[in-house]
Motif scaffolding. Structure first.
Motif, PDB file in Angstrom:
ATOM      1  N   ASP A 461       0.962  -1.315  -0.076  1.00  0.00           N
ATOM      2  CA  ASP A 461      -0.111  -0.078  -0.325  1.00  0.00           C
ATOM      3  C   ASP A 461       0.814   1.262  -0.035  1.00  0.00           C
ATOM      4  O   ASP A 461       1.228   1.738   0.889  1.00  0.00           O
ATOM      5  N   ASN A 462       1.275   1.801  -1.229  1.00  0.00           N
ATOM      6  CA  ASN A 462       2.403   2.731  -1.521  1.00  0.00           C
ATOM      7  C   ASN A 462       1.766   3.661  -2.113  1.00  0.00           C
ATOM      8  O   ASN A 462       1.063   3.707  -3.216  1.00  0.00           O
ATOM      9  N   VAL A 463       2.042   5.161  -1.645  1.00  0.00           N
ATOM     10  CA  VAL A 463       1.498   6.339  -2.435  1.00  0.00           C
ATOM     11  C   VAL A 463       2.877   7.320  -2.250  1.00  0.00           C
ATOM     12  O   VAL A 463       3.533   7.473  -1.296  1.00  0.00           O
ATOM     13  N   VAL A 464       3.184   7.733  -3.564  1.00  0.00           N
ATOM     14  CA  VAL A 464       4.394   8.714  -3.702  1.00  0.00           C
ATOM     15  C   VAL A 464       3.710  10.000  -4.407  1.00  0.00           C
ATOM     16  O   VAL A 464       3.313   9.926  -5.519  1.00  0.00           O
ATOM     17  N   ASP A 465       4.188  11.104  -3.936  1.00  0.00           N
ATOM     18  CA  ASP A 465       3.835  12.459  -4.428  1.00  0.00           C
ATOM     19  C   ASP A 465       5.145  13.343  -4.363  1.00  0.00           C
ATOM     20  O   ASP A 465       5.650  13.688  -3.563  1.00  0.00           O
ATOM     21  N   SER A 466       5.144  13.400  -5.847  1.00  0.00           N
ATOM     22  CA  SER A 466       6.668  14.172  -6.102  1.00  0.00           C
ATOM     23  C   SER A 466       6.574  15.458  -6.544  1.00  0.00           C
ATOM     24  O   SER A 466       7.398  15.907  -7.381  1.00  0.00           O
ATOM     25  N   LYS A 467       5.551  16.291  -6.093  1.00  0.00           N
ATOM     26  CA  LYS A 467       5.487  17.743  -6.638  1.00  0.00           C
ATOM     27  C   LYS A 467       6.525  18.763  -6.394  1.00  0.00           C
ATOM     28  O   LYS A 467       7.022  18.359  -5.146  1.00  0.00           O
ATOM     29  N   ILE A 468       6.917  19.484  -7.321  1.00  0.00           N
ATOM     30  CA  ILE A 468       8.017  20.345  -6.977  1.00  0.00           C
ATOM     31  C   ILE A 468       7.544  21.667  -7.717  1.00  0.00           C
ATOM     32  O   ILE A 468       6.793  21.847  -8.778  1.00  0.00           O
ATOM     33  N   PHE A 469       7.718  22.780  -6.717  1.00  0.00           N
ATOM     34  CA  PHE A 469       7.180  24.030  -7.075  1.00  0.00           C
ATOM     35  C   PHE A 469       7.876  25.116  -7.472  1.00  0.00           C
ATOM     36  O   PHE A 469       9.328  24.800  -6.874  1.00  0.00           O
ATOM     37  N   ALA A 470       7.925  25.836  -8.388  1.00  0.00           N
ATOM     38  CA  ALA A 470       8.923  26.875  -8.915  1.00  0.00           C
ATOM     39  C   ALA A 470       8.550  28.001  -9.330  1.00  0.00           C
ATOM     40  O   ALA A 470       7.325  28.214  -9.579  1.00  0.00           O
ATOM     41  N   SER A 471       9.041  29.133  -9.206  1.00  0.00           N
ATOM     42  CA  SER A 471       8.656  30.402  -9.758  1.00  0.00           C
ATOM     43  C   SER A 471       9.725  30.961 -10.723  1.00  0.00           C
ATOM     44  O   SER A 471      10.823  30.712 -10.743  1.00  0.00           O
ATOM     45  N   GLU A 472       9.289  31.835 -11.641  1.00  0.00           N
ATOM     46  CA  GLU A 472      10.171  32.216 -12.876  1.00  0.00           C
ATOM     47  C   GLU A 472       9.758  33.547 -13.110  1.00  0.00           C
ATOM     48  O   GLU A 472       8.673  33.952 -13.261  1.00  0.00           O
ATOM     49  N   LEU A 473      10.924  34.480 -13.202  1.00  0.00           N
ATOM     50  CA  LEU A 473      10.712  35.868 -13.997  1.00  0.00           C
ATOM     51  C   LEU A 473      11.484  36.064 -14.959  1.00  0.00           C
ATOM     52  O   LEU A 473      12.553  35.449 -15.270  1.00  0.00           O
ATOM     53  N   ASP A 474      10.852  36.736 -15.805  1.00  0.00           N
ATOM     54  CA  ASP A 474      11.546  37.180 -17.268  1.00  0.00           C
ATOM     55  C   ASP A 474      11.352  38.700 -17.792  1.00  0.00           C
ATOM     56  O   ASP A 474      10.463  39.186 -17.089  1.00  0.00           O
ATOM     57  N   ALA A 475      12.356  39.036 -18.197  1.00  0.00           N
ATOM     58  CA  ALA A 475      12.268  40.527 -18.896  1.00  0.00           C
ATOM     59  C   ALA A 475      13.097  40.309 -20.098  1.00  0.00           C
ATOM     60  O   ALA A 475      14.037  39.837 -20.198  1.00  0.00           O
ATOM     61  N   TYR A 601      13.867   2.845 -17.358  1.00  0.00           N
ATOM     62  CA  TYR A 601      12.782   3.989 -17.349  1.00  0.00           C
ATOM     63  C   TYR A 601      11.860   3.683 -16.607  1.00  0.00           C
ATOM     64  O   TYR A 601      11.089   4.624 -15.962  1.00  0.00           O
ATOM     65  N   LEU A 602      11.159   2.346 -16.502  1.00  0.00           N
ATOM     66  CA  LEU A 602      10.237   2.039 -15.580  1.00  0.00           C
ATOM     67  C   LEU A 602      10.245   2.541 -14.076  1.00  0.00           C
ATOM     68  O   LEU A 602       9.450   3.188 -13.547  1.00  0.00           O
ATOM     69  N   ASN A 603      11.672   2.192 -13.787  1.00  0.00           N
ATOM     70  CA  ASN A 603      12.016   2.621 -12.097  1.00  0.00           C
ATOM     71  C   ASN A 603      11.885   4.061 -12.102  1.00  0.00           C
ATOM     72  O   ASN A 603      11.604   4.648 -10.925  1.00  0.00           O
ATOM     73  N   ALA A 604      12.333   4.752 -13.126  1.00  0.00           N
ATOM     74  CA  ALA A 604      12.302   6.202 -12.990  1.00  0.00           C
ATOM     75  C   ALA A 604      10.865   6.787 -12.689  1.00  0.00           C
ATOM     76  O   ALA A 604      10.753   8.007 -12.131  1.00  0.00           O
ATOM     77  N   ILE A 605       9.902   6.103 -13.428  1.00  0.00           N
ATOM     78  CA  ILE A 605       8.570   6.484 -13.324  1.00  0.00           C
ATOM     79  C   ILE A 605       8.059   6.137 -12.048  1.00  0.00           C
ATOM     80  O   ILE A 605       7.367   6.908 -11.200  1.00  0.00           O
ATOM     81  N   THR A 606       8.235   4.933 -11.593  1.00  0.00           N
ATOM     82  CA  THR A 606       7.573   4.379 -10.451  1.00  0.00           C
ATOM     83  C   THR A 606       8.360   4.789  -9.006  1.00  0.00           C
ATOM     84  O   THR A 606       7.815   4.420  -7.912  1.00  0.00           O
ATOM     85  N   GLU A 607       9.509   5.374  -9.036  1.00  0.00           N
ATOM     86  CA  GLU A 607      10.355   5.575  -7.773  1.00  0.00           C
ATOM     87  C   GLU A 607      10.556   7.238  -7.951  1.00  0.00           C
ATOM     88  O   GLU A 607      10.455   7.816  -8.954  1.00  0.00           O
ATOM     89  N   SER A 608      10.764   7.724  -6.573  1.00  0.00           N
ATOM     90  CA  SER A 608      10.820   9.167  -6.590  1.00  0.00           C
ATOM     91  C   SER A 608      12.103   9.559  -6.613  1.00  0.00           C
ATOM     92  O   SER A 608      12.481  11.035  -6.813  1.00  0.00           O
TER      93      SER A 608
END
Length: 798
Positions: A461-475, A601-608
């Motif tokens: 019974d395994n749940v992995v959430d790998s969200k990454i938050f970032a902000s960016e400014l351009d001029a 490739y599969l492990n990169a998907i299923t692991e964090s």
């Protein structure tokens, strides 16, 4: 964050002041007074801007061309002029005007009648040698729609693959490989908003609906400073505005897909709408056929649809508001059920598999003309890409579930962006653009859940959430500067700051593109650009699939960088009937990523810990591109030839030695032609040739070593002497089409199109299998998936 914003605003103001200071016109006492005729061109039927239209001062033998905002400027010796305005598909305008330097004049052109379109007289053609821009190609939408159709559908991405310096990723794919780059290095914009994965049906079709487009521009090298975020190309797509005065539409019916486009006024002369939708329906007839052949298949669905909508409102001649929405969705679902009856009982095995991916791009833009010299846009946008897959397996023994397994994978990106852009023309020698934007990113590389149960307990019974938050400014700031009659340059600077995981990656990216006119109007062009990319695409093959992982730069994975120099010549030849250009380029890329050798490739998907499975290195690409394009007359089209090299070097791959990249193809040839045989018959053809791409093949196979407690029959171990060590077969293909066009008495235009994809049935290989090893050879089998494919479609404009 506040300090970074302040830094960017100060930088922008400083650059604006410097460029404006140098851009003021200076006159000597003996110099004649200069009068500036400034104007804006629109379509009278719907208020749409008209770009690349020709504006000529008849008696002073001077001309100009409208820009992306429909605006033009002519420097004249008098404050009165007879002006001639011409644009393909519209009635020409001849008018006398009186003006002053502070007035912006508005001109509205009427579309030409359908009967007169067969003999269009073009009184002005933009000369390629007069522009400072290099590496930019514009393709009229009419030419894209006249190309041979793939299953009855005109495809803008497949058309772009026929341009110099551009290749397809694999046979039938819409992925673009530009100057040795990768599919993720292309910045694809819809009305200024980025779309991440513009494909349907695993890349066979693009999610860009051609019927919704107004213009297509592609930049391959000399990127203007207003664009940033990708290394290889910019595809700038502008969408239509609905007709403000009349209701009309377009409908088409093909073998596997249909589309409907409607447009018209909501408030006549003020507010308009346009809406367009497509859907495939091959699952409606293929599903029952497959279920009848495979009794275990209980449910099968595979289709895509997309929806495009836009509302345009004009407050005045100086102000308008656009709200647009673009949605594209793919679904694949299969459900199987296998039953086994035996003495004393029965067992049932149920499998459910689903793959889903979706794009949403939305944009709200307000435009205002502050004066005849300054205009601006303020925009808010949202873009989301989401991929998910679910796999379920249930085992039922004598009516009781004794095993249940579910695996769900998700990845995606969500961006919120605020942007401001300004156009400033202090005089005829300078066209200045400047602006700024801020983006908040939410990346979700590898979230997944996994659950496994038997008849007594939950095992996993395994749940992995790998969200990454970032902000960016351009001029950015750029100036298209007419330095002298012979020398013109586009000079700019793009500044970017990417903030992720408490780390900031700042960058300054200078851009310069210039042309110098030699005798006989031959232009020498040169450019230097620096680009940064803060996102990577992790892919295990040469396809561009929705299962590929989009991951950001992190505190340990650096952004990609590229420096590119280009040099070329350009000229309109044969009395301006044909554009000729020859360009050479060299591009160096840093921090490009690749899977480490042995990584799964599969492990990169299923692991964090996907960051541990990739490595960074360098890329080198260089080559030459020849392009001949004919835009007018009964015969239109283009010829392109590309000679190119693309290599990669990673410390942890191929023993640190440089190797040819998987997209390295030495020669690419494209020939495209569209010919109006008669008033109501149009022929089209497209031939493409690509020399063989490299791939890796093992030369030796060793028996696996048995280890107690593991698999008693270990698989063989294959030995690769080096990465991408073989090339097998070149790809080439001919697509042809014929259209029968008839205008009915009520004004409707109906078109029957018959197209043949791969007309001479070339078996271009899609993938390979290793069959056997001998002492000196390796036997492999190749597979082709796209044979000759005829199609027929019906289109009605009403």
């Amino acid at each position: 964050m506040i300090r970074q914003k302040t830094l960017f605003f100060c930088l922008l103001i400083l650059l604006s002041g410097v460029v404006t200071c140098f851009s003021q016109e200076r006159k000597t006492p003996d110099e004649k007074p200069v009068f500036l005729l400034k104007g804006k061109l629109t379509d009278v039927s719907n208020g749409a801007i008209l770009r690349d239209a020709t504006v000529s001062a008849v008696y002073e033998d001077k001309n100009a061309f409208s820009d992306a905002n429909g605006q033009f400027a002519l420097k004249l010796e008098h404050d009165t002029a007879t002006v001639r305005i011409s644009y393909i598909g519209f009635q020409p305008v001849d008018t006398f005007v009186r003006f002053d330097n502070s007035t912006l004049l508005y001109f509205s052109l009427k579309p030409a009648d359908a009967n007169s379109l067969q003999e269009v007289v073009v009184s002005g053609v933009q000369e390629i040698q007069k522009t400072s821009q290099m590496g930019r190609i514009s393709i009229p939408i009419a030419q894209i729609q006249s190309m041979p159709k793939f299953f009855g559908e005109a495809d803008v991405m497949k058309t772009l693959q026929t341009l110099p310096g551009v290749q397809q990723g694999s046979e039938g794919s819409t992925a673009l490989i530009v100057r040795g780059g990768t599919p993720d290095q292309n910045l694809i914009l819809i009305d200024g908003t980025q779309i991440y994965n513009p494909s349907h049906l695993l890349g066979v079709f693009s999610s860009i609906n051609t019927n919704f487009l107004q213009s297509v521009d592609m930049y391959k090298g000399a990127f203007p400073a207003r664009f940033g975020g990708k290394l290889s190309s910019v595809i700038d797509l502008k969408t239509k505005q609905g007709d403000m005065y009349k209701f009309h539409g377009n409908a088409s019916l093909g073998l596997i897909m249909s589309q409907l486009t409607l447009e018209g006024p909501i408030w006549k002369g003020k507010t308009s709408f346009i809406i367009s939708g497509r859907r495939t329906y091959h699952d409606l007839y293929a599903g029952p056929i497959i279920r009848s052949m495979e009794t275990d298949v209980k449910k099968l669905a595979f289709y895509f649809y997309d929806l495009n909508a836009k509302v345009h409102h004009r407050f005045s001649d100086r102000d308008y508001l656009d709200l647009s929405l673009n949605i594209g969705t793919d679904n694949f679902k299969v459900k199987t059920e296998t039953e086994d009856n035996y003495s004393g009982g029965s067992s049932v095995s149920k499998m459910n598999t689903g793959i889903y991916w979706n794009n949403i791009v939305s944009n709200l833009k307000f435009h205002h003309d502050f004066s005849s010299r300054l205009s601006g846009d303020a925009a808010l946008s949202l873009t989301r890409y989401k991929f998910s897959t679910n796999i379920g397996n249930q085992e039922i023994e004598n009516g009781l579930t004794n095993y249940n397994y579910n695996l769900g994978l998700q990845s995606g990106i969500l961006d919120y962006t605020a942007r401001m852009d300004f156009d400033y023309a202090p005089n005829t020698n300078h066209a200045i653009k400047f602006g700024m934007s801020g983006t908040y990113h939410t990346y979700n590389p590898t979230s997944h859940f996994e659950k496994q149960q038997n008849d007594t307990a939950t095992i996993i019974d395994n749940v992995v959430d790998s969200k990454i938050f970032a902000s960016e400014l351009d001029a950015y700031i750029e100036d298209d500067w007419q330095i002298s009659d012979k020398l013109k340059a586009n000079i700019g600077l793009h500044a970017n700051a990417f903030m992720v995981q408490d780390k900031m990656y700042p960058s300054l990216q200078p851009r310069i593109s210039a042309r110098y006119l030699l005798p006989n109007d031959i232009a020498i062009k040169a450019s230097f650009v620096r680009m940064n990319q803060n996102i990577h695409l992790l892919s295990s093959n040469s396809l561009s699939l929705p299962t590929d992982l989009w991951v950001p730069a992190t505190k340990t994975i650096l952004p990609e960088k590229a420096n590119q120099i280009s040099l070329g010549i350009a000229k309109n030849i044969f009395k301006n009937k044909i554009e000729f250009s020859l360009e050479g380029y060299y591009k160096q890329m840093d921090n490009v990523v690749e899977y480490k050798e042995g990584s799964s490739y599969l492990n990169a998907i299923t692991e964090s810990n996907w960051e541990d499975k990739i490595t960074s290195g360098k890329g080198y690409s260089y080559g030459a591109e020849l392009f001949l394009q004919k835009k007018t007359g009964r015969l239109t089209g283009w010829f392109s030839y590309t000679l190119a090299w693309s290599n990669r070097k990673f410390d942890e791959i191929n023993a640190g030695k440089m190797f040819p990249y998987k997209y390295d193809r030495r020669h690419t040839i494209n020939l495209v032609g569209i010919y109006k045989l008669k008033k109501n018959i149009e022929l089209s053809g497209a031939f493409t040739f690509q020399s063989a791409a490299p791939f890796s093949i093992p030369t030796t196979s060793f028996e696996g070593i048995y280890q107690p407690g593991y698999n008693p029959y270990p698989p063989n171990v294959q030995y690769y002497p080096q990465r991408n060590n073989i090339r097998i077969q070149a790809n080439h293909r001919l697509d042809i089409g014929i259209s029968f066009i008839k205008e009915k008495k009520n004004g409707n235009v109906r078109t029957w199109n018959i197209s043949v994809y791969n007309a001479y049935n070339r078996r271009n290989l899609f993938f390979y299998d290793i069959d056997n090893y001998t002492k000196s050879t390796v036997e492999i089998s190749g597979y082709s998936i796209l044979p000759i494919l005829p199609s027929i479609s019906y289109n009605l404009k009403f």
